[in-house]
Design a protein around this motif. Structure first.
Motif, PDB file in Angstrom:
ATOM      1  N   PHE A  86      27.170  23.295  34.349  1.00  0.00           N
ATOM      2  CA  PHE A  86      25.811  22.870  33.870  1.00  0.00           C
ATOM      3  C   PHE A  86      24.617  22.768  34.704  1.00  0.00           C
ATOM      4  CE2 PHE A  86      28.627  22.022  30.319  1.00  0.00           C
ATOM      5  CZ  PHE A  86      28.304  22.756  29.259  1.00  0.00           C
ATOM      6  N   THR A  87      23.824  23.844  34.911  1.00  0.00           N
ATOM      7  CA  THR A  87      22.815  23.639  35.988  1.00  0.00           C
ATOM      8  C   THR A  87      21.505  23.309  35.444  1.00  0.00           C
ATOM      9  OG1 THR A  87      24.023  25.361  37.225  1.00  0.00           O
ATOM     10  CG2 THR A  87      21.818  24.770  37.804  1.00  0.00           C
ATOM     11  N   PRO A  88      20.884  22.097  35.875  1.00  0.00           N
ATOM     12  CA  PRO A  88      19.593  21.752  35.264  1.00  0.00           C
ATOM     13  C   PRO A  88      18.263  22.699  35.512  1.00  0.00           C
ATOM     14  CG  PRO A  88      20.056  20.217  37.167  1.00  0.00           C
ATOM     15  CD  PRO A  88      21.177  21.298  37.004  1.00  0.00           C
ATOM     16  N   GLU A  89      17.553  22.972  34.511  1.00  0.00           N
ATOM     17  CA  GLU A  89      16.469  23.913  34.589  1.00  0.00           C
ATOM     18  C   GLU A  89      15.290  23.350  35.614  1.00  0.00           C
ATOM     19  OE1 GLU A  89      14.515  25.396  31.316  1.00  0.00           O
ATOM     20  OE2 GLU A  89      16.340  26.838  31.042  1.00  0.00           O
ATOM     21  N   LEU A  90      15.539  21.810  35.700  1.00  0.00           N
ATOM     22  CA  LEU A  90      14.322  21.256  36.393  1.00  0.00           C
ATOM     23  C   LEU A  90      14.853  20.986  37.922  1.00  0.00           C
ATOM     24  CD1 LEU A  90      13.667  18.033  34.363  1.00  0.00           C
ATOM     25  CD2 LEU A  90      12.162  19.917  34.738  1.00  0.00           C
ATOM     26  N   GLY A  91      16.036  21.598  38.389  1.00  0.00           N
ATOM     27  CA  GLY A  91      16.608  21.446  39.708  1.00  0.00           C
ATOM     28  C   GLY A  91      17.245  20.224  39.772  1.00  0.00           C
ATOM     29  N   VAL A  92      17.878  20.166  41.006  1.00  0.00           N
ATOM     30  CA  VAL A  92      18.824  18.795  41.318  1.00  0.00           C
ATOM     31  C   VAL A  92      17.789  17.997  42.348  1.00  0.00           C
ATOM     32  CG1 VAL A  92      20.778  17.960  42.463  1.00  0.00           C
ATOM     33  CG2 VAL A  92      20.845  19.827  41.124  1.00  0.00           C
ATOM     34  N   HIS A  93      17.595  16.966  41.915  1.00  0.00           N
ATOM     35  CA  HIS A  93      16.695  16.008  42.900  1.00  0.00           C
ATOM     36  C   HIS A  93      17.187  14.613  42.854  1.00  0.00           C
ATOM     37  CE1 HIS A  93      13.283  18.783  42.363  1.00  0.00           C
ATOM     38  NE2 HIS A  93      13.711  19.032  41.118  1.00  0.00           N
ATOM     39  N   SER A  94      16.840  13.745  43.878  1.00  0.00           N
ATOM     40  CA  SER A  94      17.360  12.604  44.043  1.00  0.00           C
ATOM     41  C   SER A  94      16.407  11.566  44.433  1.00  0.00           C
ATOM     42  CB  SER A  94      18.495  12.380  45.068  1.00  0.00           C
ATOM     43  OG  SER A  94      19.657  13.066  44.853  1.00  0.00           O
ATOM     44  N   LEU A  95      16.970  10.340  44.334  1.00  0.00           N
ATOM     45  CA  LEU A  95      16.168   9.268  44.852  1.00  0.00           C
ATOM     46  C   LEU A  95      16.367   8.981  46.222  1.00  0.00           C
ATOM     47  CD1 LEU A  95      16.933   6.778  41.886  1.00  0.00           C
ATOM     48  CD2 LEU A  95      14.669   7.940  42.263  1.00  0.00           C
ATOM     49  N   VAL A  96      15.679   8.185  47.111  1.00  0.00           N
ATOM     50  CA  VAL A  96      15.984   7.615  48.158  1.00  0.00           C
ATOM     51  C   VAL A  96      16.731   6.520  48.193  1.00  0.00           C
ATOM     52  CG1 VAL A  96      14.050   9.023  49.403  1.00  0.00           C
ATOM     53  CG2 VAL A  96      13.755   6.817  48.830  1.00  0.00           C
ATOM     54  N   TRP A  97      17.298   6.022  49.158  1.00  0.00           N
ATOM     55  CA  TRP A  97      18.227   4.736  49.014  1.00  0.00           C
ATOM     56  C   TRP A  97      17.472   3.655  48.667  1.00  0.00           C
ATOM     57  CZ3 TRP A  97      22.550   3.570  47.327  1.00  0.00           C
ATOM     58  CH2 TRP A  97      23.240   2.380  47.754  1.00  0.00           C
TER      59      TRP A  97
END
Length: 544
Positions: A86-97
């Motif tokens: 399952f791949t998100p349409e919004l793309g893969v994004h992260s926080l910073v630590w």
């Protein structure tokens, strides 16, 4: 882990240590890192866990994987091995630590609320549903065992075919019956999907079923959230929590009335073709199952330079919390099996012996889409992004209204933040009830960590107040440190200059929009400057 018999051990190792029940809810302790060192099969997993993927910006921006290998049958009756994606349409994004650490304390429900909020506002999260398939005849054509749950199937070798879509478009009406009672179980599958000989999957199917028996009772599959949409015709009867009332005098097959016979292939029954089985039955691992480093190296090799830096920092954080020298010394050496520079960086940070040479040659291979920088949306959007608009008495209402209206029209979620949650009044109006703006939050009640971007409209009196507020200055500095977009108009440009105090950041001093390090400013504005919809473009020239 590769073998389900290790489930109790891996759960015990990651839980709080038994002598003092510390730490709760984290892996940064001696026992976890001792366990994964002793289990080389965990090497690939903890490279993922130490990457940015472990601190997602949102559930809506996470990939999902089936982990285990299942099987499908094609129309010719041929078995294929399959992995689900399952791949998100919004793309893969992260926080910073630093941001992730703060959010954990500031709002432990951040991710739950983010998902609920997006759905409530019509920004329905979507994932593309894809499959990787390998014909049964090619099971042994790879250098890794395709039934090993600790391995991925590199997309260069087995491309993902997208065949559907998952959309979450409705929040639950009541949490307990619709969410808490959900029973995930790999033994509970629709006809058409079947088990492979993946040993971890075999064990999960027993373990998860047993879990649901203890959580929900023998008839957990009859609860509304778990039962199939179509009626199920079988002779299951009785037991705790039985929901179905079945008429008739027989409850077995075959019976003298020929009631509810098994479905035939012509009626759509699921065929399970014969499977050839050969080999020796023994409690051991094949040569491919004993190889644990190739994919850990491949994952690390595939990351971008910033992602590699974050991995090193994550290891340094985790092992810094291990106070047993045996643990951090061993892990400092283990990382040299993956990448020497990584091992040296981590060893120096945590006090381990700095390796002088790689203990395993890095094969140099990479694979597509292991770096999350390669899993981005087809059409970038601001929809569902949270934008804080910071104001004080005397703010520029023209800029405020223009930006807020445009953000809403583009699907973003603007939140007004003021020195207080009672009315804040724009410049040029009498300070009486009804003439001001009601903020959603005040500066002390929220933090920049909980938003994706910040906008500060001008207004001489408003900016004079904000410049005297240490908290308002902290909002901007913290947002900049977390790589978030900051926008400012009019007098607010000088507020940004004071708050950031960085000579390398260029700011506008005229009617031209300037973008520098994610800070977008325009000193002299007109209605035309703030007109139009939000567009996402590299080297954009307009304020919005």
């Amino acid at each position: 882990i590769q073998d389900a018999i290790k489930f109790p051990d891996v759960i015990h190792a990651v839980k709080p240590e038994p002598h003092n029940e510390v730490p709760q809810g984290q892996s940064a302790h001696n026992n976890f890192w001792d366990f994964v060192y002793m289990h080389e099969e965990a090497t690939h997993m903890y490279m993922w866990a130490m990457s940015d993927r472990a601190i997602p910006r949102s559930y809506r921006m996470m990939q999902a994987f089936g982990v285990n290998t299942f099987t499908l049958i094609n129309k010719a009756g041929e078995r294929h091995f399959v992995k689900f994606h399952f791949t998100p349409e919004l793309g893969v994004h992260s926080l910073v630590w630093d941001e992730a650490l703060k959010i954990a304390g500031q709002d432990p429900d951040f991710h739950r609320k983010d998902l609920w909020e997006a759905i409530e506002n019509g920004a329905f999260p979507k994932w593309k549903f894809g499959i990787q398939t390998i014909p049964e005849s090619k099971e042994h054509d790879f250098e890794f065992d395709i039934l090993d749950a600790t391995k991925v199937w590199p997309e260069d070798l087995v491309p993902v075919r997208y065949i559907g879509e998952l959309e979450l478009n409705r929040n639950v009406d009541e949490y307990f019956p619709q969410t808490e009672q959900v029973a995930f179980c790999t033994a509970h599958m629709v006809p058409g999907i079947a088990h492979s000989d993946d040993p971890l999957l075999q064990g999960r199917s027993f373990s998860y079923f047993d879990t649901q028996l203890s959580r929900l009772g023998i008839n957990w599959q009859e609860l509304p959230i778990n039962r199939p949409v179509c009626p199920v015709m079988n002779f299951n009867r009785d037991g705790q929590g039985r929901q179905t009332i079945t008429k008739g005098t027989v409850n077995y097959w075959p019976n003298r009335f020929e009631v509810r016979p098994p479905a035939t292939l012509q009626e759509g029954a699921y065929p399970d073709p014969p499977q050839a089985v050969e080999g020796i039955k023994a409690r051991t691992k094949s040569a491919k199952f004993r190889e644990h480093y190739n994919q850990a190296q491949m994952f690390y090799n595939s990351l971008s330079p910033p992602e590699k830096t974050h991995v090193a920092s994550a290891f340094a954080f985790e092992l810094d919390h291990c106070d047993d020298p045996i643990v951090y010394e061993r892990m400092s050496q283990r990382l040299a099996d993956i990448d020497l520079e990584l091992a040296q960086t981590v060893a120096e940070m945590v006090g381990g012996t700095k390796p002088t040479k790689a203990t395993r040659t890095n094969h140099g291979k990479k694979a597509k889409h292991l770096s999350q920088t390669e899993v981005q949306p087809d059409d970038p959007t601001i929809a569902s992004r949270r934008v804080a608009i910071i104001i004080a008495d005397g703010f520029d209402k023209v800029a405020y209204d223009a930006v807020k209206t445009t953000l809403k029209a583009s699907g973003a979620l603007p939140f007004t933040i003021g020195p207080r949650r009672s009315e804040v009044f724009p410049a040029g109006v009498e300070k009486i009830s009804g003439n001001g703006v009601q903020p959603e939050h005040h500066l002390e009640g929220m933090r920049s960590t909980l938003f994706d971007a910040i906008f500060v409209p001008g207004g001489a009196a408003s900016i004079e107040t904000l410049q005297k507020s240490g908290r308002a200055i902290h909002w901007l500095r913290e947002a900049f440190g977390h790589l978030k977009a900051i926008g400012a108009t009019g007098e607010a440009v000088q507020f940004v200059a004071k708050a950031l105090a960085l000579p390398g950041v260029e700011l506008s001093d005229n009617d031209k929009t300037v973008e520098s390090y994610g800070v977008v400013t325009i000193a002299n504005i007109s209605p035309d400057s703030l007109r139009g919809a939000v567009t996402i473009a590299k080297e954009g020239t307009g304020f919005l």
